[in-house]
Structures are given as structure tokens and as C-alpha cells.
Design a protein around this motif. Structure first.
Motif: not given
Length: 471
Positions: A185-192
Motif C-alpha cells: 500500500f502506498v498513501n498518496i493523501m491523508y484525510g477527507c
């Protein structure tokens, strides 16, 4: 206690800018020896983002000298990485908290809670006032604080609460112990920042913060050099990637650059369908390493319910988008999320959901009964629909899910699919298991090794599995 603890009222109003920080995490020598000859155990609840956070937690603990235990009983430190998306997820965690009370009496034992539950105001108050055997709590925004927290607790043996009411900075150099050596898994962003009326995520994980494309591509290239075969780009709504940066570089642009790295398989999760870009579908034709699987949560087939959910999606537009995907990528699989029993959902509105499901015939669906989350707008609605009605509706919907899952799986009978070999079956060590490009679980026999991408002829199907043999 000097920290500003989670506050649901302030979460929507926060305006501070998050920073992207490189080379921030650096273990002091006194932290590197804390875990020598000791063991840790991390239990993860919830989504893929939590799994990724747990990989960072394990990386930090490993750098502190700890080794991983296979169960809580054999560990010197236990950490529960929690989920807040539904009430039953919280109930499971508090059940585990009760079980671990007996272990907390052991000498040198520590017990911590982190994750989305730790960012809830009500949970923190409950821990402070009632659950004193919890050694420490930290949030989704300050995983990097873990060494300091462990060191401080080992000296004082007093409960530590380190949770911040802020969006959270992006720390780019946290260590990691990956769950798999094959896919990552690779985070590209956090939150919403969509603030669906039922959803707690913007309050717990904060609003949208996108990583720099250079950092994302560096992480992916590092994984390629370690012979990883598949990456999944993660975000609460990946379509929103880059909207906070305002430099014109958006998710579809990132997807092109990721596909150009030539890693064999690229996936992404999850997409809010209301701002899903058709250009993403077009990329499936150009880049064969972009897997033909789309997770598009509609949540309800009733536009009136969608409006109450603050989900900006018209059913006709959703159907048109599904038609577009299937026309361009006929070998694709499409799944969705559906919430049953949103406050005061009528029989007619539920039947609209069934009608939509029968029309689209999804490959799979993650289905849930609405769960009230304190602090969200939907929690203020007085709900007159009995739980027993909601349970019956869920059972009816799940019958459809199973029916169309099997119908869609049947399309693969006597066909050959490519499978990324992930390991042996949990129930039979003579059978291998992995996933097809369409995110179908495939159990198969033949000669191969973990990490191979093999061709498997499907000779049998189940509700949620395909079965075959290597060609």
C-alpha cells in the motif's frame, strides 16, 4: 494533558496548513535499546489506511529493538490500531481492552491504543475517566511520537494521552515493516474533506492533505527495486488527490506517472463516484499495468437518501459512468459500498437500492447497517426505523450480493487469468492463492513461487473465489 485533545466541534472549522516534513524521524540512542529482548504485538482493525499505519508502527518498534510476537500473551507491548467507522468496530476494541486488563498486571507490560478511535473526543474521555489500565494513547497524526511515549511511560508508569486536534503534518521518513513482500500500500493523501453526513473520517483523520508526487514516486521505485509486483494507491478519496495543492497536478496525472514506472500491477482505493474522472478509465486502455478493477461506493440507490448523506451523486450519472467503464474495459470488475437503514429510510427507498443493484449487477459489495457516529450531522436525526427492519433489509441485499458475485465469477469459467502468487491457502498447503487483475481471489494448484505472476485456467467457481490450475 497539555495537548489540545480531539474536539468534534473544532474539526470542521480547522484551517491550519499542514506541512510535508522530510528527514524528521530520527531515533535518539536512548530509544534504540528500549525494546532489546522484548516483543511487540500490533492488532489492526479497519481499512487499508490502518494497515499502512500499522506497518509504520511496526517499523518504529523494530527500530527500537523489539521483535514481533504472534499473540498478545507473549508480548511486552501491545498496541491496538483502531477503527471508528462503525459502532461494532469500537465495541470489538473495547472488548479487547477488557481482555488485556489481566495482562496489564505483568511486570514491564505496556498497552497502547491508537488509530481513528483515538481521535474521537468521546473515546478519549472514556479512557481518561474509566479505563486506567491503558498505558498510553496516540493519534493518527503523531505516530512519530511513539518512541518518546514508550520511553516516558517506562519511567513514570503513568497514563499518557498524546492526541492532537489538528489536521496533521505529513512525515516522509517513518520506518516501515511491510505486511507483504509482493504487494504494498502506498498513501498518496491523508484525510477527507467531503463531510458525508454519516462519516467520522474527516473528524478523525482530518481534511485532505496530498503528498508530493516526488515522494510517492520515490517510494514506488524503492518498492520496485525490492521486487514488489503490485502497489495500491491509498486515499479516503483518491480522486481528490492534488486538489489542495492547486498546482494542476491531479490524480489522473499521478496515475500516468505511476504506470510509467512499469511496476507490473497498479491499483487504487477508494474513489468517491461523484468526482470520478473518466480519464482514469481511458488510462486502462493505454497502460496494461493499471488493473481493471473499480471500487465505486454508491451507498444508496435513492437520490433522496444520497442527498441526506451529503453524497453529490445522481443515480443516472452513476449508471452512465458504469456503462462507460464497461464499454471501454469489458473485462473489468466493479464493486461498491452500500449502507442499509440510513435514518428513516423507507421501503421504497430501500427498493430503489435493490433496483440499482439488479441493474448494475456488481461483482461484489461491502454492505453495512447504518451506524450512528457521535458528532456527525446524521447522528442528530431521530430515527424511527426499527433495527429488526434494517437487519431484514441487509439480509435481502446480501442475497443479491451473493447471487451476482457468482454470476460474475461464472464468466471466468474455463478462461485463463493472470494471478499474482501471494502464498499458500490457509486451509490447504498444497494449494496456492492470489488475486486476478479483477481483484478475484483465485485458489489454484501447480508449480510456482510467491511473487510469480502465473496463468491459471479456471475450472470451478464459488461465491467469492475462483479455482483452477496453472497452465
Amino acid at each position: 494533558m497539555s495537548n489540545i485533545l480531539p474536539n468534534i466541534e473544532l474539526a470542521r472549522k480547522r484551517k491550519e496548513k499542514s506541512k510535508i516534513i522530510h528527514n524528521f524521524f530520527n531515533l535518539e540512542p536512548k530509544y534504540k535499546i528500549i525494546g532489546l529482548n522484548k516483543y511487540f504485538y500490533v492488532r489492526t482493525y479497519g481499512c487499508q489506511s490502518n494497515i499502512r499505519d500499522s506497518e509504520n508502527i511496526k517499523g518504529i518498534l523494530s527500530n527500537m529493538g523489539y521483535k514481533e510476537a504472534t499473540n498478545a500473551n507473549d508480548a511486552n507491548i501491545v498496541i491496538l490500531n483502531t477503527c471508528a467507522i462503525r459502532e461494532n468496530a469500537e465495541e470489538k476494541v473495547f472488548g479487547e481492552v477488557g481482555f488485556l486488563k489481566s495482562l496489564s498486571k505483568k511486570k514491564d507490560f505496556m498497552f497502547g491504543i491508537c488509530g481513528c478511535m483515538a481521535q474521537e473526543e468521546s473515546v478519549i474521555k472514556k479512557i481518561i475517566n474509566k479505563i486506567h489500565h491503558v498505558s498510553f494513547v496516540f493519534g493518527t497524526h503523531n505516530i512519530y511520537d511513539l518512541p518518546c511515549i514508550i520511553y516516558e511511560y517506562s519511567k513514570t508508569r503513568k497514563q499518557i494521552i498524546k492526541v492532537y486536534s489538528k489536521e496533521g503534518d505529513i512525515i516522509e521518513n517513518l520506518p516501515s515493516v511491510r505486511t507483504s513482500n509482493v504487494k504494498a500500500f502506498v498513501n498518496i493523501m491523508y484525510g477527507c474533506d467531503k463531510f458525508c453526513s454519516y462519516c467520522i473520517v474527516p473528524y478523525t483523520r482530518g481534511k485532505l492533505r496530498s503528498r508530493n508526487k516526488e515522494d510517492i514516486l520515490k517510494e514506488i521505485n524503492d518498492l520496485i527495486n525490492k521486487d514488489y509486483k503490485e502497489i495500491t494507491l491509498l486515499g479516503q478519496n483518491v480522486n481528490s488527490y492534488g486538489l489542495d495543492k492547486k498546482d494542476g497536478y491531479l490524480f489522473k496525472d499521478l496515475l500516468v506517472d505511476v504506470c510509467k514506472t512499469n511496476i507490473p500491477r497498479v491499483r487504487f482505493a477508494t474513489s468517491n463516484p461523484w468526482n470520478f474522472d473518466k480519464h482514469i478509465v481511458d488510462l486502462c486502455l493505454k497502460y496494461k499495468n493499471l488493473m481493471p478493477y473499480f471500487q465505486l461506493p454508491i451507498q444508496s440507490g435513492s437520490e433522496m437518501i444520497l442527498e441526506k448523506m451529503n453524497r453529490k451523486m445522481k443515480i443516472k450519472n452513476y449508471i452512465d459512468m458504469i456503462k462507460y467503464i464497461r464499454r471501454l474495459v469489458p473485462n473489468c470488475a466493479i464493486s461498491t459500498d452500500i449502507i442499509v437503514g440510513f435514518p428513516n429510510e423507507t421501503d421504497k427507498q430501500f427498493n430503489e437500492t435493490l433496483k440499482l443493484y439488479k441493474l448494475i449487477k456488481f461483482d461484489n459489495a461491502y454492505t453495512f447497517i447504518y451506524s450512528k457516529r457521535e458528532g456527525t450531522p446524521a447522528a442528530n436525526i431521530i430515527d424511527k426505523t426499527p433495527l429488526v427492519i434494517k437487519q431484514k433489509r441487509l439480509a435481502i441485499l446480501n442475497e443479491l450480493v451473493i447471487k451476482y458475485a457468482k454470476i460474475n465469477n461464472n464468466k471466468f469459467l474455463n478462461k485463463t487469468v493472470e494471478v499474482l502468487v501471494e502464498g499458500k491457502s490457509k486451509t490447504n498447503d498444497k494449494i496456492w492463492t492470489g488475486y486476478s487483475p479483477q481483484w478475484k481471489v483465485v485458489n489454484f494448484s501447480g508449480k510456482c513461487k510467491i511473487g510469480d505472476i502465473v496463468k491459471v485456467k479456471i475450472n470451478n467457481i464459488g461465491k467469492f473465489c475462483l479455482y483452477g490450475v496453472i497452465v
